[in-house]
Design an enzyme around this catalytic site. Structure first.
Site, PDB file in Angstrom:
ATOM      1  N   VAL A  14       0.631   3.872  -4.255  1.00  0.00           N
ATOM      2  CA  VAL A  14       0.204   5.234  -4.588  1.00  0.00           C
ATOM      3  C   VAL A  14       1.396   6.182  -4.501  1.00  0.00           C
ATOM      4  O   VAL A  14       1.885   6.474  -3.432  1.00  0.00           O
ATOM      5  CB  VAL A  14      -0.922   5.720  -3.650  1.00  0.00           C
TER       6      VAL A  14
ATOM      7  N   HIS B 234       0.817  -1.211   0.000  1.00  0.00           N
ATOM      8  CA  HIS B 234       0.000   0.000   0.000  1.00  0.00           C
ATOM      9  C   HIS B 234       0.855   1.267   0.000  1.00  0.00           C
ATOM     10  O   HIS B 234       0.480   2.270  -0.602  1.00  0.00           O
ATOM     11  CB  HIS B 234      -0.957   0.008   1.195  1.00  0.00           C
ATOM     12  N   ASP B 235       1.999   1.223   0.652  1.00  0.00           N
ATOM     13  CA  ASP B 235       2.882   2.391   0.650  1.00  0.00           C
ATOM     14  C   ASP B 235       3.452   2.622  -0.750  1.00  0.00           C
ATOM     15  O   ASP B 235       3.577   3.746  -1.195  1.00  0.00           O
ATOM     16  CB  ASP B 235       4.020   2.211   1.653  1.00  0.00           C
TER      17      ASP B 235
END
Length: 130
Positions: A69, A65-66
């Site tokens: 985006v 997730h880091d």
């Protein structure tokens, strides 16, 4: 679109992005500036996995997730401030991501041996790798 197809597309985009961007972090990257960085991350992850075996997959999800985006910047670790909602409690992450405390434990251990050397983004990446 089928769920498996969406997941497959997401992973394809992630790996394509990783291949295109220049990645600075590599084994031994901190060998001069913080020689025990990698072993410290590995040791803390080992303890975290003994405490809760799901820590490994949770940290891998944090890394995904880091990175997904706008690149690996550690922004996923940002806490709320009086003027800004941090990513930890963002609607898309709340009740979805966990093991932030494992990253905090690793950061604390690294700060004890080499203060202000290892970035939070690199910690997430090494922890997910280990």
């Amino acid at each position: 679109m089928a769920k498996n197809m969406r997941i497959s597309i997401c992973f394809s985009i992630l790996f394509l992005q990783m291949a295109i961007e220049e990645v600075e972090l590599r084994p031994g990257f901190y060998s001069t500036s913080c020689p025990k960085a990698e072993s410290t991350v590995r040791d803390v992850m080992r303890v975290a996995m003994i405490r809760d075996i799901r820590s490994a997959t949770s940290v891998m999800r944090l890394q995904f997730h880091d990175y997904f985006v706008n690149g690996c910047d550690g922004s996923l670790l940002l806490d709320d401030t009086p003027t800004m909602l941090g990513e930890k409690l963002a609607l898309s992450n709340i009740d979805s991501l966990r093991s932030f405390e494992v990253i905090d434990e690793i950061k604390e251990a690294l700060e004890n041996i080499c203060p202000q050397v290892v970035s939070c983004a690199d910690i997430i990446f090494m922890a997910a790798r280990d």
